[in-house]
Structures are given as structure tokens and as C-alpha cells.
Design an enzyme around this catalytic site. Sequence first.
Site, mmCIF file in Angstrom:
data_model
loop_
_atom_site.group_PDB
_atom_site.id
_atom_site.type_symbol
_atom_site.label_atom_id
_atom_site.label_comp_id
_atom_site.label_asym_id
_atom_site.label_seq_id
_atom_site.Cartn_x
_atom_site.Cartn_y
_atom_site.Cartn_z
ATOM 1 C CG HIS A 132 49.850 43.965 34.715
ATOM 2 N ND1 HIS A 132 48.860 44.925 34.727
ATOM 3 C CD2 HIS A 132 49.632 43.192 35.811
ATOM 4 C CE1 HIS A 132 48.081 44.741 35.782
ATOM 5 N NE2 HIS A 132 48.536 43.698 36.457
ATOM 6 C CE LYS A 136 46.958 41.258 33.652
ATOM 7 N NZ LYS A 136 46.707 40.030 34.433
#
Length: 245
Positions: A132, A136
Site C-alpha cells: 500500500h 496507510k
Amino acid sequence: MRVGVLGARGKVGATMVAAVEAAEDLTFSAGVDAGDDLSLLTESKTEVVIDFTHPDVVMDNLKFVIDNGIHAVVGTTGFTWERIEQVEAWVKAKPGASVLIAPNFAIGAVLSMHFAKQAAKYFESVEIIELHHPHKADAPSGTAARTAKLIAEARKGLPPNPDATSTGLDGARGADVDGIPVHSVRLAGLVAHQEVLFGTQGETLTIRHDSLDRTSFVPGVLLAVRKISGLQGLTVGIEPLLDLS
């Protein structure tokens, strides 16, 4: 249907605002972000909220909307089983509102979890790599944790992953989620990606999903918005809304 968005000025939230405004059968009623009063939702007669905010505020958001009889479609991360149980208790006490919490709204991601569960019992080894963007807040991702849980359920009664590692640096073999090693990568330039790697004698299988931008979540979110009034209590994942039998 009147739809509000919590986290409306965030990257995913802004995408959801645009999606609701573009949908002919939906009306964008309110956009709420940090510093705004949640009463904007009741004042605008919002019927369903989409929540893409932050783990630190999502529980307060849910308590407010449930108490006010507003349905909620939640894509915010960081839901532990304790939090899910708390939300379930709230909706049982206030049956006028339904809540759907999903670790991932991308249809391809949901299908990849389904395929991984189907494949799990046929392979000796399985590991998950989730990748990601560096902003995040949680690791491993909710999608990876959910995938690991589904795989572990499918592998009940089977031997654990073979692994002869006896020495190594802490964390080198990833996090243990229900007996499944999960590795988290945070890298600039990424959005949301996951690989499930299976191995057995003479072969491997890789199931990979890539969200190339945040619009990948739109079809699943709008499906949940349109279906939520027909659901009861708390629903986890959008699988019940799809024909995966």
C-alpha cells in the site's frame, strides 16, 4: 436516496462524493470532514452515510449515525473484532439503522479473497504480501487480515505451513495472522495491492489484485449504498451482496 460522505475532503472521500453526484438514482446530501459537526447529516436528512475517515474517529461517527437511524457503509480501516462486536451491539440496540463494514470494496479484491479461500486446502504453504501507499494507518491491511482468516478457516485440520526457520531477525517472517504469514509493504507510488502465494509439490499459485486508483472502490461502495436498507443489523464484507455461490 440521500447519501452523505464522512471524510469528504480526503482522497477516497472526494472520489465517493464525485461518484454519488454522478449517480442518477442518488442525491449527495452532505459532506463532512474533520472539524465539521456531525449534525450536518441529520440537518440534511441523510439516509445513508459512506465513511472513509480514520480509525481514531470512525467509532464515534458510527455511534452518532446509528443513534440517529442513519445507515452506514464503512470503508475505514482498523476494525478489530472487538470493534466489530461493539458496532454489532449498537445496531442491535437501535434496529432502525444497518451498518456494512468491508475491508475492501473493490470487486476484484473480494473475488481474490473468495478464490484464495477455495484454493487454500489444496496447497501445503500459503503466505500473503500486501502493498500500500505509505500514508496507510494500519498494518497489515484489513483485506490481508480478512484473507488470512478465510484461508485459515478453509485449512482447518491441515498441517501448518512447513517452515524450518530457527533463527532470524524479528519480523523477518512477517506477522502471524491466524497461522498465516502476512508481509506488509509501504511504498510511495502504490495504491492498494495484494498477493496470495500458494505452494505445494512442484507448483505454485499466485492470486494477485491491484487497485490502480481509488475509483476501483466505487462500484462496490455504490452497490452497498443501494442495498443497505434491505440488510439487517451489521454486515461484514460485500460478499453477501454478490452471487459467489
